[in-house]
Enzyme design. Structure first.
Site, PDB file in Angstrom:
ATOM      1  N   HIS A  44     -11.354   4.094   4.366  1.00 51.12           N
ATOM      2  CA  HIS A  44     -11.321   3.509   3.027  1.00 51.12           C
ATOM      3  C   HIS A  44     -10.564   2.188   3.002  1.00 51.12           C
ATOM      4  CE1 HIS A  44      -7.580   5.883   3.229  1.00 51.12           C
ATOM      5  NE2 HIS A  44      -7.094   4.935   2.452  1.00 51.12           N
ATOM      6  N   ALA A  45     -11.109   1.237   2.251  1.00 49.63           N
ATOM      7  CA  ALA A  45     -10.497  -0.076   2.004  1.00 49.63           C
ATOM      8  C   ALA A  45     -10.366  -0.929   3.254  1.00 49.63           C
ATOM      9  CB  ALA A  45      -9.133   0.073   1.326  1.00 49.63           C
TER      10      ALA A  45
END
Length: 341
Positions: free
Chosen positions: A236-237
């Site tokens: 994520h991210a």
């Protein structure tokens, strides 16, 4: 196809019989009469004496060869182009298969092919000439550009954005939940809602069974022209730059930043919240616990400069011998000490 025609289409210099009939392409060791092969890796040079190929793609400055040659500035690239001459891209009929489920609010561009058992949710936008092969799922609110191709069982989750000419191989998941959990006072884990999205830029290919997670907040981004191999995990991210290669079984923990034109070889693992600079190369099975400078070549775990790693490996391989020498030296020092006393 005559060899002269292939030379013309590839822009190569022809050295040999222009009238040779070429029926296909093959590797140098497997090629048969009538086939075109190539040579880039010197490891395969001995095969020049035994190959049955009728012609070969080689570098312009390569020496004479016993068969017809197409001399090229980039033989590997031109061999890739030659494959396309004999194996053109399949064309899919325009239309929506009767077993597909397409929401009324979905906007489908001209020339789309939506195959058997595909699912296109509410408020999806698909560009021109999109191909959803079969069993492809596009979740609510996804935005996908032109010339998108998704093989069977690929999935694009809600609100993700995908550019033009993106290719998803079988089993790819774009926008799956990031691995985010907060520990509660009683020791149990509370799932954090993954409210962000995944953004895939133009000309990206993601190969089989890889996952690019959505961000908890904000976005996970894959830059233009990047290629992602099988079984890769992008957490994520994360942010991956342009024209970068993530090879098989690479794993990026959340919020890793990878620059442009990087190469992460097979099974490289990166801890989260770090930056890998533009043009960096990480060799196979490197473990990355900290930032990597731009242009560096790193290896090993913890990943260090490749030259330092090779020196360390050379020492490591001699450890049993060095340990034996150390024992002998200790014995000798003890004997000399006893003589002195």
């Amino acid at each position: 196809m005559k060899l002269a025609e292939i030379a013309r289409k590839l822009g190569c210099e022809l050295d040999g019989d222009a009238g040779i009939e070429i029926t296909g392409v093959a590797g140098i060791e497997e090629a048969q009469a009538g086939e075109l092969t190539f040579l880039v890796n010197r490891k395969y040079s001995p095969a020049l004496d035994t190959t049955r190929a009728s012609a070969i793609l080689i570098a312009r400055d390569a020496g004479p060869v016993r068969i017809a040659a197409l001399r090229s500035d980039n033989p590997y690239l031109d061999f890739a182009r030659a494959i396309e001459l004999f194996h053109p891209t399949l064309v899919y009929a325009v239309g929506i298969h009767g077993t597909a489920v397409v929401a009324k609010s979905a906007k489908i561009g001209a020339g789309a092919h939506i195959g058997p058992y595909c699912f296109v949710d509410e408020d999806v936008e698909l560009g021109r000439n999109v191909v959803l092969h079969s069993f492809v799922s596009i979740y609510r609110g996804a935005r996908i550009g032109d010339d998108f191709f998704a093989h069977s069982h690929a999935c694009v989750r809600e609100d993700c954005r995908i550019g033009n000419r993106v290719l998803l191989q079988n089993g790819v998941v774009v926008g799956s939940d990031g691995f985010g959990f907060a520990r509660q006072s009683d020791g149990r884990w509370r799932k954090m809602r993954q409210a962000g999205a995944t953004v895939i830029a133009d000309d990206v290919e993601i190969q089989a069974n890889s996952a690019v997670d959505r961000a908890t907040v904000g976005e996970t981004r894959i830059g233009r022209g990047t290629k992602i191999d099988n079984l890769v995990q992008v957490g994520h991210a994360c942010s991956v730059g342009e024209d970068t290669l993530l090879c098989g079984q690479v794993g990026l923990a959340g919020t890793t930043r990878v620059g442009n034109r990087c190469i992460l070889a097979g099974q490289v693992g990166a801890a989260g919240h770090l930056t890998i600079g533009d043009g960096a190369t990480l060799t196979a099975q490197s473990g990355v616990p900290a930032d990597v400078p731009a242009g560096a070549v790193y290896s090993g775990y913890p990943a260090v400069d490749n030259l330092a790693w090779r020196k360390s490996v050379a020492v490591f391989n001699r450890l049993p011998e060095l340990q034996k020498e150390l024992r002998e030296l200790r014995k000798e020092v003890g004997r000399l000490r006893d003589l002195k006393d």
